[in-house]
Design an enzyme around this catalytic site. Structure first.
Site, PDB file in Angstrom:
ATOM      1  N   THR A   1      52.496  28.971  38.345  1.00  0.00           N
ATOM      2  CA  THR A   1      52.542  30.306  39.250  1.00  0.00           C
ATOM      3  C   THR A   1      50.836  30.560  39.474  1.00  0.00           C
ATOM      4  OG1 THR A   1      52.914  32.043  40.898  1.00  0.00           O
ATOM      5  CG2 THR A   1      53.038  32.168  38.529  1.00  0.00           C
TER       6      THR A   1
ATOM      7  N   LEU B   1      50.548  40.231  41.843  1.00  0.00           N
ATOM      8  CA  LEU B   1      51.346  39.669  42.676  1.00  0.00           C
ATOM      9  C   LEU B   1      50.648  37.968  42.602  1.00  0.00           C
ATOM     10  CD1 LEU B   1      50.825  41.280  45.740  1.00  0.00           C
ATOM     11  CD2 LEU B   1      52.473  41.096  44.057  1.00  0.00           C
ATOM     12  N   HIS B   2      51.783  36.522  42.618  1.00  0.00           N
ATOM     13  CA  HIS B   2      51.428  35.768  42.599  1.00  0.00           C
ATOM     14  C   HIS B   2      52.646  34.824  43.504  1.00  0.00           C
ATOM     15  CE1 HIS B   2      55.376  35.164  40.085  1.00  0.00           C
ATOM     16  NE2 HIS B   2      54.927  36.748  39.600  1.00  0.00           N
ATOM     17  N   GLU B   3      52.330  33.617  43.353  1.00  0.00           N
ATOM     18  CA  GLU B   3      52.852  32.838  44.713  1.00  0.00           C
ATOM     19  C   GLU B   3      53.530  31.623  43.190  1.00  0.00           C
ATOM     20  OE1 GLU B   3      51.764  32.259  48.545  1.00  0.00           O
ATOM     21  OE2 GLU B   3      49.379  32.063  47.160  1.00  0.00           O
TER      22      GLU B   3
ATOM     23  N   GLY C   1      60.296  35.961  40.845  1.00  0.00           N
ATOM     24  CA  GLY C   1      59.252  36.302  39.873  1.00  0.00           C
ATOM     25  C   GLY C   1      58.692  37.498  38.966  1.00  0.00           C
TER      26      GLY C   1
END
Lengths: 186, 334, 125
Positions: free
Chosen positions: C7, C42-44, C83
């Protein structure tokens, strides 16, 4: 044999010295601490219940006038914030008044302890030492004594209040003179 | 047009912690938010059904904070179970964990309950105060006033609940303040007062027992036993290069007061009438060591401190003896 | 070693450094409610997710490589769903809380430095 008596004498008096201290300590602990704990609790509770906002509003008002600036303002600061946080009330004042306010506030952290020990519990003996002397006379019923410890505490408080007002006014003047001489605008 | 909302009591489940909470939606705060991922859990649906609130998925459509009535989470113990109690939003954790993680201090029994299953939720009987979610910065009483009286089902228990809630909250707050005051005073006595007593009594013991005390008292008598002596003592303590050295911790003033002048008054070596002026005389230097720090606490500018330090010291030299004179005059009133 | 989860950091919450001082790093997928975003990173993530890591596997945050010492029971399920996972820098061999993954101890400053938007976070087993 003489030597032994000598040693015994030294030992006796050595421990006697500390016994004497111990006796005084017990006197202090039983005579001062119980009331002090209850009193401190009460005053801490009162100051928290009244709350910061209300005190700040009062402080802002008191900071406006020369007379209250060095009497009521230090009183509020010392009573509600105690030593050493009391000096933070300087923020309500102009720069040229700050040294005088500090002088007034710091000079009140002991005169206030006779009635309100919570204001400076770490330095109580400035007052308690003399108070203990008066108490000794009082319990002995000494005729030379014309007042009680409480009278003295009240007098210490109000004379303190009068003194800090004068100190504040004088220090404000001296600050102005020094600033002028050094060519600084405060 | 107001919807009928019902109060629901949520208890901790097996192995759980905290609560019970009484959840009652209001027209402004009418959302039960599920922050669990993987859809809305049955427990959140059940709570919404019982209270009459709307249930939504916090990850799909996060509502604004002010609309949240309660959150349902399944947090393993760090993030979600601390974040919402910190915002004072009633928090129902399906996972049985107690106070833990870096936000543990905010996880309290009045706003958080864990290990909850559907069977731990029941309609409230009105005997307990409603758990009110408010931002910690808001005044709880203001919130209470702003909130319309909740419609109660069939009886007038809603208003009663509100009254009990506010009484309960005020009582809780007062007890908390009193308890903290007690803790603070005991703390002060143990950390500051008793250690100083130990030190002073040791000195008093030695001074009295050895007879040094009498010697010192005789020595101090010309200084402390009459007004002229006290004025000289005050003038000495107020010398601008001496006063900052004598100041720290008021140790010198305390020792002089407790070990020399106090006992000397007690034995009659110094007249009691000298007590009040003496208190001012041997404490002339008070705070002279602390001027820069004290001024900085009042957020004074560097120039102010630069001028303020000599100003206070010079003023002290003058006002020290003046204070003693005032105190001496006042002692005639005693 | 195979990559179990990959990620990219998109945002570091304002209070995430405070959480690091408290010994934990909280991850959430982009789109978490604002209350949670404040304290989290926060992450993708990539779509693909492997099996749960085991003690001895590695976690990398940017250039920082950390050995995993314990994995909580429900931690990996939350990674898949939201996540979300809590990384605890306590080197514990048993995860006290079901939602956390424990890794070797590191100073908060060191971890904070590695947390820059765009940096990769990877679980490898």
């Amino acid at each position: 044999m003489d030597q032994l008596t000598g040693i015994t004498w030294v030992a006796e008096h050595f421990i006697g010295m500390f016994n004497e201290g111990g006796k005084t300590f017990v006197g202090f602990v039983t005579g001062i601490i119980p009331t002090l704990v209850v009193l401190l609790t009460a005053f801490y509770a009162v100051t928290s219940l009244i709350g910061e906002d209300r005190v700040h509003n009062a402080a802002r008002w008191a900071g406006k006038y020369a007379l209250t600036r060095y009497s009521l303002l230090p009183l509020l600061a010392v009573f509600f914030l105690t030593n050493p946080m009391a000096y933070t009330f300087g923020v309500f004042l102009e720069e040229k008044h700050k040294p005088a306010f500090y002088d007034a506030a710091v000079s009140f952290v002991h005169p206030s302890t006779g009635l309100f020990p919570h204001t400076n519990p770490g330095e109580l003996f400035v007052w308690l030492g003399v108070a203990a002397g008066i108490t000794t006379l009082q319990t002995a019923g000494n005729p030379a004594l014309t007042f009680t410890v409480t009278d003295l505490a009240v007098a210490y408080f109000f004379v303190g209040l009068l003194v800090i007002t004068l100190k504040g006014i004088v220090t404000e003047r001296i600050t102005a003179i020094l600033a002028k001489r050094q060519g600084v605008e405060l | 047009m107001a919807k009928k909302y019902k109060a629901v009591r949520v208890e901790q489940g097996r192995g759980g912690w905290g609560g019970p909470l009484v959840i009652l939606p209001t027209p402004e705060r009418d959302k039960i938010v599920a922050i669990t991922g993987g859809g809305i859990p049955a427990e959140a649906k059940r709570l919404a059904e019982l209270t009459g609130a709307t249930v939504i998925d916090g990850f799909k459509a996060p509502p604004v904070e002010s609309e949240i009535c309660a959150v349902v989470i399944d947090c393993g113990g760090t993030a979600r179970c601390g974040v919402y109690p910190r915002k004072r939003i009633p928090t129902i954790n399906l996972t049985p964990v107690g106070q833990s993680g870096p936000l543990a201090q905010f996880i309290t029994e009045d706003i958080y309950v864990s290990g909850v299953k559907a069977q731990n939720m029941k309609l409230a009987d009105g005997s307990e105060p409603v758990t009110v979610g408010f931002d910690s910065k808001e005044k709880p009483m203001a919130k209470q006033a702003a909130r319309p009286a909740p419609a109660a089902d069939g009886s007038g228990s809603g208003a009663l609940v509100d009254i009990i809630t506010s009484i309960g909250r005020v009582m809780g707050k007062v007890v908390n303040i009193l308890f903290n005051s007690g803790r603070r005073s005991v703390d002060q006595v143990i950390r500051n007062v008793i250690p100083f007593m130990a030190f002073v009594t040791m000195m008093i013991g030695i001074i009295n027992y050895t007879g040094i005390g009498n010697g010192l008292a005789h020595l101090m008598e010309p200084l402390a036993g009459n007004i002229v002596g006290l004025l000289i003592l005050s003038a000495i303590c107020g010398i601008p290069f001496l006063s900052p050295i004598l100041g720290p911790g008021a140790v010198i003033a305390q020792v002089i007061g407790a070990a020399i002048i106090g006992p000397a008054i007690g034995t009659g070596a110094i007249a009691p009438a000298m007590a009040l002026p003496a208190l001012f005389a041997y404490n002339t230097q008070v705070g002279c060591d602390f001027v820069p720090v004290g001024l900085a606490l009042g957020e004074a500018k560097p120039e102010t401190i630069q001028i303020g330090v000599p100003a206070v010291l010079i003023s002290r030299q003058i006002m020290g003896p003046v204070s003693v004179l005032i105190a001496y005059a006042a002692s005639y009133l005693l | 070693m195979t990559t179990l989860y990959h990620t990219k950091i998109s945002e570091v919450g304002a209070e995430a450094p405070d959480m690091l001082l408290g010994g934990v790093l909280i991850l959430f997928k982009l789109g978490a409610p604002p209350e949670l975003a404040e304290v989290s990173v926060l992450h993708e993530p990539h779509e693909k997710i492997g099996s749960a890591p085991k003690p001895g596997d590695m976690l990398s945050i940017g250039k920082l490589n950390l050995k995993i010492t314990a994995v909580g029971d429900t931690a990996w399920k939350k990674v898949a769903d939201l996540g979300h996972v809590v990384i605890n820098f306590n080197a514990a061999t048993h995860a006290e809380r079901p939602g956390e993954i424990c890794v070797e101890a590191r100073h908060a400053d060191e971890v904070a430095k590695a947390l820059t938007p765009g940096a990769a976070i990877e679980f490898r087993g």
